[in-house]
Scaffold this active site. Structure first.
Site, mmCIF file in Angstrom:
data_model
loop_
_atom_site.group_PDB
_atom_site.id
_atom_site.type_symbol
_atom_site.label_atom_id
_atom_site.label_comp_id
_atom_site.label_asym_id
_atom_site.label_seq_id
_atom_site.Cartn_x
_atom_site.Cartn_y
_atom_site.Cartn_z
ATOM 1 C CG ASP A 126 -2.002 1.052 1.177
ATOM 2 O OD1 ASP A 126 -1.868 2.034 0.408
ATOM 3 O OD2 ASP A 126 -3.001 0.907 1.909
ATOM 4 N NE ARG A 128 -4.550 3.184 -0.043
ATOM 5 C CZ ARG A 128 -5.648 2.567 0.374
ATOM 6 N NH1 ARG A 128 -6.840 3.005 -0.045
ATOM 7 N NH2 ARG A 128 -5.586 1.536 1.198
#
EC number: 3.5.4.25
Length: 205
Positions: A126, A128
């Site tokens: 991930d 982000r």
């Protein structure tokens, strides 16, 4: 400031007429939006969602994920309440971009799960970055959220940057035969609180 406010206008949808607020991220040129509804600057906790762009799920009705269902359920929930915010961040594929996401899908077709596919392509599970949320919420006068999410990492990231998360509101919707492994992987490898796989969807009435 990582993002600058550009403009705002009304956005009629099947659920409510939101205000769409446009922001530009200086470092990357990415364009992000916040849908807002009602008086969100009164200091009381605001029902909200931080939603990362998913073209395949949000616009093309893909059932490989639960993103489109979560987006619709969040908009419906805000509309029912008459007050809330939805931050739509242009971070496709947990930050790897659309073409790499399709490459990851190809690996998943061959048996990899969503985390393994990202890692085989050389990315973190991930990627982000939620830092852009703070200036957008500050611009709108939002200090506290009742955050619709199953992701404790998102709660932690927002809290660490100074946003009060008064409540985590589960968002369980969109389960189907095509995304069972995807949802199981989110729970086992990304710590998402998925609840009972067979529980009913968020009320869509």
């Amino acid at each position: 400031m990582p993002v600058v406010f550009v403009a705002a206008s009304k956005l009629p949808t099947p659920f409510a007429t939101f205000t769409i607020n446009g922001f530009l991220e200086d470092a990357t040129g990415r364009e992000h939006v916040v849908l807002s509804l009602g008086d969100i600057a009164d200091g009381a906790p605001v029902l909200g969602r931080v939603h990362s762009e998913c073209l395949t799920g949000d616009a093309l009705f893909s059932q490989r994920c639960d993103c489109g269902s979560q987006l619709e359920a969040a908009m419906r929930a805000i509309a029912r309440e008459g007050r809330g915010v939805l931050l739509y961040l242009r971070q496709e594929g947990r930050g790897i971009g659309l073409m790499n996401k399709i490459r990851a899908y190809e690996l998943q077709d061959g048996g990899a799960d969503t985390v393994e596919a990202n890692e085989r392509l050389g990315f973190a599970a991930d990627q982000r970055d939620y830092a852009i949320c703070l200036p957008m919420l500050e611009h709108l006068g939002v200090k506290s959220l009742r955050l619709m999410t199953n992701n404790p990492r998102k709660v932690k990231a927002l809290t660490e940057m100074g946003i009060t998360v008064a409540e985590r509101v589960p968002l369980h919707t969109g389960h189907n035969p095509h995304n069972k492994l995807y949802l199981a992987t989110k729970a086992s490898k990304l710590d998402h609180m998925m609840g009972n796989e067979h529980q009913g969807e968020v009320d869509r009435a």
